[in-house]
Structure formats: structure tokens, C-alpha cells
Write an enzyme that holds these catalytic residues in place. Structure first.
Site, PDB file in Angstrom:
ATOM      1  N   SER A  59      12.643   7.740   2.706  1.00  0.00           N
ATOM      2  CA  SER A  59      12.825   6.438   2.054  1.00  0.00           C
ATOM      3  C   SER A  59      12.963   6.646   0.554  1.00  0.00           C
ATOM      4  CB  SER A  59      11.628   5.535   2.335  1.00  0.00           C
ATOM      5  OG  SER A  59      11.626   4.484   1.391  1.00  0.00           O
ATOM      6  N   MET A  95      14.436  -5.346  -0.533  1.00  0.00           N
ATOM      7  CA  MET A  95      13.377  -6.373  -0.575  1.00  0.00           C
ATOM      8  C   MET A  95      13.802  -7.517  -1.483  1.00  0.00           C
ATOM      9  SD  MET A  95      10.104  -3.900  -1.076  1.00  0.00           S
ATOM     10  CE  MET A  95       9.885  -2.434  -0.081  1.00  0.00           C
ATOM     11  N   MET A 146      14.404  -6.185   4.284  1.00  0.00           N
ATOM     12  CA  MET A 146      13.176  -6.992   4.262  1.00  0.00           C
ATOM     13  C   MET A 146      13.495  -8.238   3.456  1.00  0.00           C
ATOM     14  SD  MET A 146      10.573  -3.827   3.701  1.00  0.00           S
ATOM     15  CE  MET A 146      11.919  -2.748   3.245  1.00  0.00           C
ATOM     16  N   MET A 193       6.860  -1.205  12.039  1.00  0.00           N
ATOM     17  CA  MET A 193       6.221  -1.110  10.716  1.00  0.00           C
ATOM     18  C   MET A 193       4.758  -0.722  10.920  1.00  0.00           C
ATOM     19  SD  MET A 193       8.401  -1.600   8.301  1.00  0.00           S
ATOM     20  CE  MET A 193       7.133  -1.324   7.076  1.00  0.00           C
ATOM     21  N   ASP A 237       7.746   3.439  10.323  1.00  0.00           N
ATOM     22  CA  ASP A 237       7.916   3.303   8.874  1.00  0.00           C
ATOM     23  C   ASP A 237       6.617   2.835   8.221  1.00  0.00           C
ATOM     24  OD1 ASP A 237       8.863   2.865   6.313  1.00  0.00           O
ATOM     25  OD2 ASP A 237      10.259   1.271   6.871  1.00  0.00           O
ATOM     26  N   HIS A 272      17.201  -0.919   5.738  1.00  0.00           N
ATOM     27  CA  HIS A 272      16.095  -1.739   6.257  1.00  0.00           C
ATOM     28  C   HIS A 272      16.007  -2.997   5.403  1.00  0.00           C
ATOM     29  CE1 HIS A 272      11.384  -1.924   6.767  1.00  0.00           C
ATOM     30  NE2 HIS A 272      11.989  -2.966   7.307  1.00  0.00           N
ATOM     31  N   HIS A 310      16.898   6.445   4.292  1.00  0.00           N
ATOM     32  CA  HIS A 310      16.321   5.133   4.595  1.00  0.00           C
ATOM     33  C   HIS A 310      16.313   4.303   3.311  1.00  0.00           C
ATOM     34  CE1 HIS A 310      13.767   2.361   6.945  1.00  0.00           C
ATOM     35  NE2 HIS A 310      13.093   2.187   5.816  1.00  0.00           N
ATOM     36  N   ASP A 315      15.513   0.754   1.528  1.00  0.00           N
ATOM     37  CA  ASP A 315      14.672  -0.435   1.679  1.00  0.00           C
ATOM     38  C   ASP A 315      15.116  -1.541   0.726  1.00  0.00           C
ATOM     39  OD1 ASP A 315      12.554   0.356   3.599  1.00  0.00           O
ATOM     40  OD2 ASP A 315      12.178   1.935   2.116  1.00  0.00           O
TER      41      ASP A 315
HETATM   42  C1  DX5 Z   1       7.756  -0.321   3.055  1.00  0.00           C
HETATM   43  C2  DX5 Z   1       9.079   0.350   3.323  1.00  0.00           C
HETATM   44  C3  DX5 Z   1       8.948   1.783   3.613  1.00  0.00           C
HETATM   45  C4  DX5 Z   1       8.315   2.598   2.503  1.00  0.00           C
HETATM   46  C5  DX5 Z   1       7.553   3.710   3.139  1.00  0.00           C
HETATM   47  O1  DX5 Z   1       7.900  -1.687   3.059  1.00  0.00           O
HETATM   48  O2  DX5 Z   1       9.742  -0.245   4.422  1.00  0.00           O
HETATM   49  O3  DX5 Z   1      10.177   2.364   4.036  1.00  0.00           O
HETATM   50  O4  DX5 Z   1       9.242   3.105   1.594  1.00  0.00           O
HETATM   51  O5  DX5 Z   1       6.834   4.363   2.163  1.00  0.00           O
HETATM   52  P1  DX5 Z   1       5.633   5.347   2.499  1.00  0.00           P
HETATM   53  O6  DX5 Z   1       6.201   6.446   3.320  1.00  0.00           O
HETATM   54  O7  DX5 Z   1       5.184   5.795   1.132  1.00  0.00           O
HETATM   55  O8  DX5 Z   1       4.597   4.553   3.227  1.00  0.00           O
HETATM   56 ZN    ZN Z   2      11.541   0.830   5.311  1.00  0.00          ZN
END
Ligand code: DX5
Ligand code: ZN
Length: 219
Positions: free
Chosen positions: A11, A40, A71, A140, A178, A69, A36, A38
Site C-alpha cells: 500500500s 479516501m 474508501m 478490512m 488489508d 481501494h 495497492h 488507497d
Molecule cells: C487503511 C488502508 C490500508 C493501509 C494499510 O484504510 O486501506 O491499505 O494502507 O496500512 P498498514 O499496512 O500500515 O496497516
Molecule cells: Zn487499502
């Protein structure tokens, strides 16, 4: 254990954004399978990360599958934009989609693989009626929004339930996990039935990120 055919998906949330090009080159060289990414929106989750232009730039140099991903609320509004930015796999949250089946068809209709993410409180069995339509279940194992949190142990049971459901319905979906994934717990996560490991802080806070990726790949 070897030969599990695990996919490793670092990620980039935990990467050095000032050196993003170099980080992607490092991942290209590494044993990582996917990147990956993310996204948000500060509404579905209490944090804002990066979006379409950043992903489009990453795509130009990435030699690996781009696993996006989302969110975000109302992800259906942006499915086409993420396709154009370079998403190969697009994952939406169950909790953000009253019309999940329609959104999955939309994603697949544009030629991407479709994933559905479940928050820690969302039961796996809610995917029963669409399990044969999706390519990926994202479990998650922390509350989404931030990197660097601790793995929630209940997630092991959810991974096992997802594996049972996939076997029962003869589905092909991969199980991605994740949040809080480390070299230490990777083996147990894979034993429970996962195929795809997402890891952010464990990889990017290491002195040798490529070695951590390799350790995850062969966990
Ligand atoms: C959290 C993300 C993850 C995050 C994971 O909301 O979806 O992908 O980057 O980070 P670690 O591996 O540090 O928990
Ligand atoms: Zn993620």
C-alpha cells in the site's frame, strides 16, 4: 511455506510521496504483485489521501497491476474516471453501496476486475448473493482510514468464513486482507485462507522494503 501462490500488494499510503517515482521503481524491481492504491474522501472514512491525478501518474511508471481501494461514498460516480486513470482492479465498500450488484456490473463492464471490501463489523455472509459475480473480497482487518493500526484478531474467522463461502459456491474470488499485515502474522493470515496480502507501514518503514515484500511473498 513455499508455493502458496500468494499475491503481495504494497500500500503506497505509507510510501514517501516526495519520492513516489522512486518508490514505484522499487516496487517494480521487487517481488510485489500489485500496487495497492488507497483512495479516501474524508466522508466514508475520516481521512483524505490521494486521488485520480496521482494514480494516473503512478500508472505511467508502474509495471504491476494497479489495485485501487475506494474508501469513498457514491463510488459509482467515479468508476469510469478510475478506469481512465489506470485501475486494473477496482474495489468498492459494501457499506458505501446500496446498489452493489449494479456497481459490480459497471466495474466489470469497463473491463476491470471488481472487488468488494468489508469493514470489520460487516459479516462475510452478506456477500453470499454476489459471490459468483466478484473477483475479490477485501477483508478490512483494521477500521479503514489510516495506516499503521493493529490487526483485529476476529479477522481470522472472517477469512475462514470467506474461504468456506467461496468453496461452497464454487466461486473464483480472491481473498485480500488489508490492515496491520506484517511478516509476523502473514503466515496465519494465509493459513486462514487469504491469497492477497496488503501491507503498508510494515514494508515502507523497513530499512529494506524489498526484503519485507519477499518475506511476505514466501510466508
Ligand atoms: C487503511 C488502508 C490500508 C493501509 C494499510 O484504510 O486501506 O491499505 O494502507 O496500512 P498498514 O499496512 O500500515 O496497516
Ligand atoms: Zn487499502
Amino acid at each position: 511455506m513455499e508455493n502458496r501462490n500468494t499475491f503481495v500488494a504494497p500500500s503506497l499510503l505509507a510510501s514517501n510521496f516526495l519520492e513516489l517515482g522512486k518508490e514505484v521503481e522499487m516496487l517494480n524491481r521487487s517481488e510485489a504483485d500489485w500496487l495497492h492504491l488507497d483512495v479516501m474522501d474524508g466522508r466514508f472514512v475520516p481521512n483524505i489521501s490521494y486521488g485520480l491525478p496521482v494514480i494516473a501518474h503512478i500508472k505511467k511508471v508502474a509495471k504491476k497491476t494497479c489495485d485501487v481501494h475506494l474508501m469513498i461514498e457514491e463510488p459509482e460516480k467515479y468508476v469510469e474516471d478510475f478506469k481512465k486513470a489506470g485501475a486494473d482492479i477496482l474495489t468498492v465498500h459494501y457499506e458505501a453501496c446500496p446498489h452493489l450488484h449494479r456497481n459490480i456490473q459497471l466495474i466489470k463492464g469497463l473491463g476491470m476486475k471488481a472487488g468488494v471490501a468489508l469493514n470489520p463489523h460487516t459479516p462475510v455472509h452478506l456477500l453470499e448473493n454476489i459471490i459468483n459475480d466478484i473477483d475479490l473480497i477485501l477483508i478490512m482487518s483494521v477500521n479503514p482510514g489510516f495506516g499503521g493500526q493493529s490487526f483485529i484478531p476476529k479477522s481470522y474467522e472472517k477469512i475462514r468464513q470467506a474461504r468456506e463461502m467461496i468453496n461452497h459456491y464454487k466461486a473464483h474470488a480472491l481473498i485480500e486482507v488489508d490492515g496491520g499485515v506484517t511478516v509476523e502474522n502473514a503466515g496465519s493470515i494465509l493459513d486462514a485462507g487469504a491469497n492477497v496480502l496488503v501491507a503498508g507501514s510494515n514494508i515502507f518503514s523497513a530499512k529494506d522494503p524489498e526484503a519485507v515484500i519477499s518475506a511476505l511473498k514466501h510466508a
